[in-house]
Design a protein around this motif. Structure first.
Motif, PDB file in Angstrom:
ATOM      1  N   ALA A 162       0.580  -1.457   0.049  1.00 38.21           N
ATOM      2  CA  ALA A 162      -0.562  -0.104   0.111  1.00 38.21           C
ATOM      3  C   ALA A 162       1.061   0.525   0.042  1.00 38.21           C
ATOM      4  N   LEU A 163       2.042   0.932   0.702  1.00 40.89           N
ATOM      5  CA  LEU A 163       2.782   2.488   0.287  1.00 40.89           C
ATOM      6  C   LEU A 163       2.795   2.663  -0.604  1.00 40.89           C
ATOM      7  N   ASP A 164       3.206   1.833  -1.352  1.00 39.63           N
ATOM      8  CA  ASP A 164       3.330   2.672  -3.221  1.00 39.63           C
ATOM      9  C   ASP A 164       2.452   3.264  -4.276  1.00 39.63           C
ATOM     10  N   THR A 165       1.011   3.746  -3.246  1.00 43.61           N
ATOM     11  CA  THR A 165      -0.006   3.941  -3.559  1.00 43.61           C
ATOM     12  C   THR A 165       0.142   5.374  -3.126  1.00 43.61           C
ATOM     13  N   TYR A 166       1.035   5.652  -2.473  1.00 48.48           N
ATOM     14  CA  TYR A 166       1.009   7.308  -2.292  1.00 48.48           C
ATOM     15  C   TYR A 166       2.186   8.307  -2.474  1.00 48.48           C
ATOM     16  N   SER A 167       1.824   8.793  -3.630  1.00 45.19           N
ATOM     17  CA  SER A 167       2.699   9.517  -4.170  1.00 45.19           C
ATOM     18  C   SER A 167       3.415  10.930  -3.717  1.00 45.19           C
ATOM     19  N   TRP A 168       2.902  11.410  -2.857  1.00 51.17           N
ATOM     20  CA  TRP A 168       3.377  12.077  -1.909  1.00 51.17           C
ATOM     21  C   TRP A 168       4.528  11.371  -1.181  1.00 51.17           C
ATOM     22  N   LEU A 169       4.670  10.027  -1.132  1.00 47.64           N
ATOM     23  CA  LEU A 169       5.952   9.757  -0.144  1.00 47.64           C
ATOM     24  C   LEU A 169       7.106   8.655  -1.010  1.00 47.64           C
ATOM     25  N   GLN A 170       8.241   9.261  -0.386  1.00 42.27           N
ATOM     26  CA  GLN A 170       9.290   9.245  -1.154  1.00 42.27           C
ATOM     27  C   GLN A 170       9.521   7.808  -2.094  1.00 42.27           C
ATOM     28  N   ASN A 171       9.976   7.185  -3.198  1.00 38.67           N
ATOM     29  CA  ASN A 171      10.725   6.440  -3.176  1.00 38.67           C
ATOM     30  C   ASN A 171       9.455   5.263  -3.686  1.00 38.67           C
ATOM     31  N   LYS A 173       6.052   3.887  -6.157  1.00 31.09           N
ATOM     32  CA  LYS A 173       6.343   3.974  -7.594  1.00 31.09           C
ATOM     33  C   LYS A 173       5.281   5.115  -8.584  1.00 31.09           C
ATOM     34  N   LEU A 174       4.139   5.496  -7.807  1.00 26.13           N
ATOM     35  CA  LEU A 174       3.718   6.594  -7.958  1.00 26.13           C
ATOM     36  C   LEU A 174       4.716   8.146  -7.542  1.00 26.13           C
ATOM     37  N   GLU A 220      17.897   1.193  -9.272  1.00 26.10           N
ATOM     38  CA  GLU A 220      17.068   2.259  -8.325  1.00 26.10           C
ATOM     39  C   GLU A 220      16.185   1.264  -7.973  1.00 26.10           C
ATOM     40  N   GLU A 221      15.730  -0.283  -7.340  1.00 31.61           N
ATOM     41  CA  GLU A 221      15.022  -0.659  -6.331  1.00 31.61           C
ATOM     42  C   GLU A 221      16.311  -1.807  -6.056  1.00 31.61           C
ATOM     43  N   ARG A 222      16.917  -1.311  -5.182  1.00 33.51           N
ATOM     44  CA  ARG A 222      18.117  -2.207  -3.772  1.00 33.51           C
ATOM     45  C   ARG A 222      17.052  -3.760  -3.453  1.00 33.51           C
ATOM     46  N   THR A 256      11.371  14.229   4.981  1.00 32.34           N
ATOM     47  CA  THR A 256      11.979  13.019   3.802  1.00 32.34           C
ATOM     48  C   THR A 256      11.717  11.819   4.288  1.00 32.34           C
ATOM     49  N   ALA A 257      10.382  11.195   5.275  1.00 25.91           N
ATOM     50  CA  ALA A 257       9.460  10.072   5.154  1.00 25.91           C
ATOM     51  C   ALA A 257       9.786   9.625   3.871  1.00 25.91           C
ATOM     52  N   GLY A 258       9.615   7.699   3.433  1.00 29.21           N
ATOM     53  CA  GLY A 258       9.273   7.547   2.370  1.00 29.21           C
ATOM     54  C   GLY A 258       9.476   5.757   2.724  1.00 29.21           C
ATOM     55  N   LYS A 259       9.598   4.907   1.657  1.00 25.49           N
ATOM     56  CA  LYS A 259       9.404   3.944   1.324  1.00 25.49           C
ATOM     57  C   LYS A 259      11.430   3.030   1.026  1.00 25.49           C
TER      58      LYS A 259
END
Length: 360
Positions: A162-171, A173-174, A220-222, A256-259
Motif C-alpha cells: 500500500a505504500l506504493d499508492t502514495y505519490s507524496w511519499l518518497q521512492n 511507484k507513484l 534503482e530498486e535495491r 523526508t519520510a519514504g519507502k
C-alpha cells in the motif's frame, strides 16, 4: 475556523481559534488568553509554543501545545516546495496511525494547502523532553530507545505494498523521480571537497570518492525488504522523555519520510548518533537489539546476517546526507561542525565494516 500557517501569522493566533479547535476535537475548555513564542531555529519549518490561560479548563485540556509552520525564509520555502517537505510531513501524521502518535508527538490538527505550499501542525508539547545532540552523541541506553522506535516504525508497514499508492511519499511507484539524482549528488561531493578539503583526512576522502564513483551504478530498486522509513533518523530529530514520562522518545521532522530499506534508518542513526570511539564497542549489540525488537513487533523471515549486510551498504547514506546538506542549506558554524562530524563518523563506519566491498 481560520487555517493557521496558511492564512494567519501563527504568532498571532487568538484564543477564539483554539476554542474552535478544541470544540471540534472534543476538548472541554475555554481559552481566555494565550502567549505564543517561537522555539528553536528550524531551517525548513518554524516552531511555536502556545501557553494557555483558561477561563474553563476541563479534564484533558493541555497547558501548552506546539505548532509547526512554514519557514520564514524564501529559500527554505522554495526548497520545501521542490522536495515536497511540507505535504509529506502533514500526510505522514494523517496516513500512518500505527506510527503517528505512538513514536511521534500526538497531532491535534494537520493541514496543508497545495496551492500555496503552506502547512500547519498543532501537536502535544513534549516538554520537558530533551532534544538529542548530534555533535555530542548519545548513551547506549538512548540508542536502544531509538532502536525501539525504529523497530516500531519499520514493522508497522513492513513489506506493505500500500505504500506504493502514495505519490507524496518518497521512492514509491507513484512518486516523481528524486529532485536530486545521482549525478547531482556526485557534483555536490566535488563541491564539498573544494569547500572543506582542509578539514578532510585522506581516509575520509577515499571513502567519499569510492561512494561517489559507484553511485551512478546503484540499481534503482535495491534488494531486500522495504518499509516506511524516516530517512533523517538522527538525534537532532528526537525528543527524549524524562524517566517515567508517558512517551520515552518522540521522533519529529517527518519531511523526508519514504519507502525504503529499514537498515537505512538504523545505519544512519548508529553511524552518526554514537561517537567514533563508542560505535565500534556497541554497534553489533545495538544491531542485535534492533533485530530482536523487530521480531517482537511481528517481523519474520529477516535474518540477522541479512540485516548486517543491509546495514553495511547503507553506511554510505549518512555521508551523502552530510555533504549534500552542507552544500544545499545556509552555511553556519554549527552546521559546518555537524556535517563534518557526521561525514567523519559515517566514513569510519563504512571502513570499520568493510562496506566498500559492497559498492557496485
Amino acid at each position: 475556523m481560520s487555517r493557521p500557517g496558511l492564512d494567519t501569522n501563527p504568532l498571532e493566533l487568538t484564543p477564539d481559534w483554539f476554542n474552535q479547535l478544541f470544540e471540534t476535537i472534543g476538548v472541554d475548555a475555554e481559552v481566555q488568553a494565550l502567549t505564543a513564542k517561537a522555539i528553536g531555529t528550524g531551517q525548513i519549518g518554524e516552531n511555536v509554543r502556545f501557553v494557555f490561560d483558561y477561563a474553563r479548563k476541563g479534564e484533558g485540556a493541555p497547558a501548552t501545545l506546539v505548532g509547526k509552520f512554514p519557514s520564514g525564509s524564501d529559500a527554505s520555502l522554495m526548497t520545501a516546495k521542490l522536495l515536497g517537505h511540507y505535504e509529506r510531513e502533514v500526510m505522514v501524521y494523517r496516513t500512518f496511525p500505527k506510527v503517528a502518535g505512538r513514536i511521534t508527538p500526538a497531532a491535534l490538527y494537520a493541514d496543508y494547502d497545495p496551492d500555496t505550499n503552506r502547512f500547519a501542525l498543532i501537536m502535544e508539547d513534549m516538554a520537558p523532553a530533551e532534544q538529542g545532540d548530534q555533535l555530542a552523541g548519545c548513551s547506549v541506553a538512548d540508542a536502544e530507545r531509538a532502536m525501539d522506535a525504529a523497530a516500531i516504525l519499520h514493522a508497522a508497514y513492513w513489506m506493505d505494498e500500500a505504500l506504493d499508492t502514495y505519490s507524496w511519499l518518497q521512492n514509491t511507484k507513484l512518486a516523481p523521480p528524486p529532485a536530486i539524482g545521482p549525478e547531482a549528488v556526485v557534483t555536490l561531493w566535488a563541491g564539498f571537497k573544494d569547500r572543506y578539503g582542509a578539514h578532510l583526512t585522506p581516509d575520509v576522502v577515499e571513502v567519499g570518492d569510492a561512494y561517489a564513483d559507484a553511485l551512478p551504478r546503484f540499481p534503482e530498486e535495491r534488494p531486500g525488504p522495504f518499509a516506511l522509513i524516516h530517512n533523517d533518523y538522527r538525534l537532532d530529530n528526537m525528543l527524549f522523555g524524562k524517566p517515567g514520562a508517558p512517551k520515552s522518545l518522540a521522533v519529529v521532522d517527518w519531511q523526508t519520510a519514504g519507502k525504503g530499506a529499514p537498515a537505512n534508518d538504523v545505519a544512519y542513526f548508529i553511524g552518526a548518533g554514537l561517537t567514533r570511539e563508542d560505535r565500534p564497542k556497541h554497534e553489533q549489540a545495538l544491531l542485535r537489539y534492533y533485530h530482536a525488537r523487530l521480531e517482537a513487533e511481528g517481523v519474520r523471515g529477516y535474518s540477522f546476517d541479512q540485516l548486517y549486510e543491509d546495514y553495511c551498504l547503507n553506511c554510505f547514506y549518512g555521508m551523502s546526507v552530510a555533504f549534500g546538506a552542507a552544500m544545499l542549506v545556509k552555511q553556519t558554524e554549527r552546521g559546518d561542525q555537524m556535517f563534518l562530524t557526521m561525514l567523519r563518523r559515517h566514513a569510519a563506519q563504512a571502513r570499520d565494516n568493510d562496506a566498500l566491498r559492497l559498492l557496485p
